[in-house]
Write a protein that holds these residues in place. Structure first.
Motif, PDB file in Angstrom:
ATOM      1  N   LEU A  53       0.831  -1.201   0.000  1.00  0.00           N
ATOM      2  CA  LEU A  53       0.000   0.000   0.000  1.00  0.00           C
ATOM      3  C   LEU A  53       0.867   1.252   0.000  1.00  0.00           C
ATOM      4  O   LEU A  53       0.603   2.210  -0.725  1.00  0.00           O
ATOM      5  CB  LEU A  53      -0.918  -0.009   1.226  1.00  0.00           C
ATOM      6  N   GLY A  54       1.955   1.235   0.788  1.00  0.00           N
ATOM      7  CA  GLY A  54       2.851   2.388   0.840  1.00  0.00           C
ATOM      8  C   GLY A  54       3.481   2.670  -0.511  1.00  0.00           C
ATOM      9  O   GLY A  54       3.594   3.830  -0.932  1.00  0.00           O
ATOM     10  N   SER A  55       3.880   1.615  -1.216  1.00  0.00           N
ATOM     11  CA  SER A  55       4.481   1.791  -2.542  1.00  0.00           C
ATOM     12  C   SER A  55       3.467   2.346  -3.536  1.00  0.00           C
ATOM     13  O   SER A  55       3.771   3.227  -4.337  1.00  0.00           O
ATOM     14  CB  SER A  55       5.028   0.453  -3.048  1.00  0.00           C
ATOM     15  N   ALA A  56       2.241   1.799  -3.479  1.00  0.00           N
ATOM     16  CA  ALA A  56       1.208   2.224  -4.425  1.00  0.00           C
ATOM     17  C   ALA A  56       0.756   3.658  -4.177  1.00  0.00           C
ATOM     18  O   ALA A  56       0.321   4.350  -5.101  1.00  0.00           O
ATOM     19  CB  ALA A  56       0.009   1.275  -4.357  1.00  0.00           C
ATOM     20  N   ARG A  57       0.880   4.124  -2.918  1.00  0.00           N
ATOM     21  CA  ARG A  57       0.469   5.492  -2.584  1.00  0.00           C
ATOM     22  C   ARG A  57       1.568   6.517  -2.861  1.00  0.00           C
ATOM     23  O   ARG A  57       1.327   7.722  -2.798  1.00  0.00           O
ATOM     24  CB  ARG A  57       0.085   5.564  -1.104  1.00  0.00           C
ATOM     25  N   THR A  58       2.778   6.052  -3.167  1.00  0.00           N
ATOM     26  CA  THR A  58       3.887   6.966  -3.432  1.00  0.00           C
ATOM     27  C   THR A  58       3.727   7.600  -4.810  1.00  0.00           C
ATOM     28  O   THR A  58       3.450   6.919  -5.796  1.00  0.00           O
ATOM     29  CB  THR A  58       5.231   6.213  -3.377  1.00  0.00           C
ATOM     30  N   LEU A  59       3.907   8.914  -4.869  1.00  0.00           N
ATOM     31  CA  LEU A  59       3.775   9.621  -6.142  1.00  0.00           C
ATOM     32  C   LEU A  59       4.945   9.284  -7.065  1.00  0.00           C
ATOM     33  O   LEU A  59       6.067   9.035  -6.597  1.00  0.00           O
ATOM     34  CB  LEU A  59       3.740  11.131  -5.897  1.00  0.00           C
ATOM     35  N   PRO A  60       4.707   9.250  -8.361  1.00  0.00           N
ATOM     36  CA  PRO A  60       5.801   8.984  -9.313  1.00  0.00           C
ATOM     37  C   PRO A  60       6.835  10.109  -9.268  1.00  0.00           C
ATOM     38  O   PRO A  60       6.508  11.259  -8.979  1.00  0.00           O
ATOM     39  CB  PRO A  60       5.093   8.926 -10.665  1.00  0.00           C
ATOM     40  N   TYR A  87      -6.839  -0.787  -0.705  1.00  0.00           N
ATOM     41  CA  TYR A  87      -6.275   0.083  -1.737  1.00  0.00           C
ATOM     42  C   TYR A  87      -7.191   0.151  -2.961  1.00  0.00           C
ATOM     43  O   TYR A  87      -7.422   1.227  -3.520  1.00  0.00           O
ATOM     44  CB  TYR A  87      -4.891  -0.410  -2.145  1.00  0.00           C
ATOM     45  N   LEU A  88      -7.713  -1.003  -3.402  1.00  0.00           N
ATOM     46  CA  LEU A  88      -8.539  -1.037  -4.609  1.00  0.00           C
ATOM     47  C   LEU A  88      -9.865  -0.303  -4.427  1.00  0.00           C
ATOM     48  O   LEU A  88     -10.499   0.084  -5.406  1.00  0.00           O
ATOM     49  CB  LEU A  88      -8.787  -2.492  -5.036  1.00  0.00           C
TER      50      LEU A  88
END
Length: 210
Positions: A53-60, A87-88
């Motif tokens: 979840l932390g990785s997916a919430r990180t901005l590019p 997350y989904l």
């Protein structure tokens, strides 16, 4: 079509085609230069795995999209599955979640959510006719031809593992040389029996005195 789903799941026993599709997907999502900065690869079974979840919430960073690749979807713990479900329900618009592995239990809430929010691709072992077509194409790409009997023998010796079959065709192509037709005796000379047979096949063969 240039439309990017929020989540993809690629699963199935055919690792060769699954990895091919995964590489094509990653190429479509990120350029080679963007991968170092915006591709997170996570293996659920490894110690000290970072939060999905932390990785997916990180901005590019210096790009328009972050891709989080989770390998071994079958190894997700219950807590990680709940994390992905959360997350989904509220996915990041700048992230693409990619799950890959050997199996996916389609009865779970996570599988249902993935199918609703994104795309699920199944890569089972190919049937005999499709396998033959793939081998004919692989031989053509390498400048050789396969006799029908050679294909049958190749499948009998190696089984339906496409990666191993392609590897065998590559060896045979080097053995016979470009422009030559591969015959059964070439297969016998270069390919050992590598397929895994079940205990039931063994007992049936023994009982039949074969």
């Amino acid at each position: 079509r240039g439309e990017i789903a929020l989540v993809y799941c690629l699963y199935g026993e055919d690792e060769y085609r699954r990895e091919q599709a995964l590489n094509q997907l990653l190429d479509a999502l990120l350029t080679e230069g963007e991968r170092d900065l915006n591709l997170d690869q996570i293996r659920p079974g490894e110690a000290e795995t970072q939060s999905i979840l932390g990785s997916a919430r990180t901005l590019p960073f210096l790009g328009s999209r972050r891709v989080v690749l989770v390998r071994g979807v079958e190894d997700l713990s219950r807590a990680q599955q709940e994390e992905l479900l959360a997350y989904l329900n509220d996915p990041s618009p700048t992230s693409c979640l990619v799950l890959a592995g050997r199996s996916l239990d389609l009865r779970t809430r996570l599988a249902a959510a993935i199918q609703k929010k994104g795309m699920v691709l199944h890569f089972d072992h190919m049937k005999a006719d499709s396998l033959r077509e793939a081998l004919v194409a692989a031989a053509k790409e390498r400048g050789v031809r396969l006799q029908p009997d050679a294909i049958s023998l190749l499948i009998d010796l190696v089984g339906d593992d496409l990666r191993q079959l392609i590897y065998a065709v590559e060896k045979l192509a080097l053995f016979v040389g470009e422009g030559v037709e591969i015959r059964p005796h070439d297969v016998e000379a270069m390919v050992g029996e590598t397929r895994v047979r079940s205990i039931f096949q063994l007992t049936d063969t023994v009982s039949g005195r074969d």
